[in-house]
Design a protein around this motif. Sequence first.
Motif, PDB file in Angstrom:
ATOM      1  N   UNK A 117      -4.901  10.885  -1.807  1.00 35.11           N
ATOM      2  CA  UNK A 117      -4.107   9.648  -1.783  1.00 35.11           C
ATOM      3  C   UNK A 117      -4.709   8.587  -2.690  1.00 35.11           C
ATOM      4  N   UNK A 118      -6.035   8.496  -2.710  1.00 40.79           N
ATOM      5  CA  UNK A 118      -6.669   7.493  -3.579  1.00 40.79           C
ATOM      6  C   UNK A 118      -6.447   7.835  -5.053  1.00 40.79           C
ATOM      7  N   UNK A 119      -6.372   9.142  -5.390  1.00 41.50           N
ATOM      8  CA  UNK A 119      -6.071   9.546  -6.770  1.00 41.50           C
ATOM      9  C   UNK A 119      -4.666   9.094  -7.168  1.00 41.50           C
ATOM     10  N   UNK A 120      -3.723   9.203  -6.249  1.00 37.59           N
ATOM     11  CA  UNK A 120      -2.352   8.741  -6.517  1.00 37.59           C
ATOM     12  C   UNK A 120      -2.338   7.230  -6.730  1.00 37.59           C
ATOM     13  N   UNK A 121      -3.084   6.500  -5.896  1.00 32.49           N
ATOM     14  CA  UNK A 121      -3.152   5.038  -6.020  1.00 32.49           C
ATOM     15  C   UNK A 121      -3.776   4.647  -7.354  1.00 32.49           C
ATOM     16  N   UNK A 122      -4.811   5.368  -7.776  1.00 31.37           N
ATOM     17  CA  UNK A 122      -5.462   5.083  -9.063  1.00 31.37           C
ATOM     18  C   UNK A 122      -4.457   5.236 -10.200  1.00 31.37           C
ATOM     19  N   UNK A 123      -3.677   6.321 -10.170  1.00 30.61           N
ATOM     20  CA  UNK A 123      -2.667   6.530 -11.218  1.00 30.61           C
ATOM     21  C   UNK A 123      -1.617   5.420 -11.213  1.00 30.61           C
ATOM     22  N   UNK A 124      -1.175   5.036 -10.005  1.00 31.68           N
ATOM     23  CA  UNK A 124      -0.186   3.947  -9.907  1.00 31.68           C
ATOM     24  C   UNK A 124      -0.759   2.644 -10.454  1.00 31.68           C
TER      25      UNK A 124
END
Length: 194
Positions: A117-124
């Motif tokens: 989930x944190x990887x998705x947030x980083x991309x966003x």
Amino acid sequence: MAKSESQIKNTIKFSISIAVITFVLAAIFSVISSSILSGVIWLVGLFIVLIIVLIGIVFDMLGIAATAADEVPFHAMAAEKILGAKQAIQIVRNADKFASFCNDVIGDISGVISGTASAIVVLQLANGFGYGEGSSIQIIISVIMTSLVAALTVGGKALGKYFGIHSSTKIIFFAGKVIAIIEDRFKMKIVSKK
């Protein structure tokens, strides 16, 4: 000798069933968190990551409390028919299985999903500021986010372990009450004598 063989067979059966449950729950939680995170702004995504980390910390604390709790105080409560006392006794009697579920299944799934989930947030976050994938800004954000999630998880679990050990009776009694309410409302058995 026969008793230890029976215990080994039961342990193997439990280990296989817990592995299957972990696989199914991890898949479900991963799909849910990814689909929720893909449709929200990075700030809401960050809040969801923190909730996932908190869930891991709470369940880790529950597992520790189950192994540290003493069964004796719950017998007096059960004799007075206090809600949750019987469930608390069953949690303590099955502390190894309860701790395995809380620490290993929910705790570890939370750790893996919080990382994803944190990887998705980083991309966003990187895309929101106009930086593409693989840019130095995106890498810096990723390192900061990963470090933050790791620090919160480890620090939170250390604090949770302290409370799990030193307040085990209160924590397990609270868990017993919650389980008793769920069992009563949904007419299902969560903890049993087996």
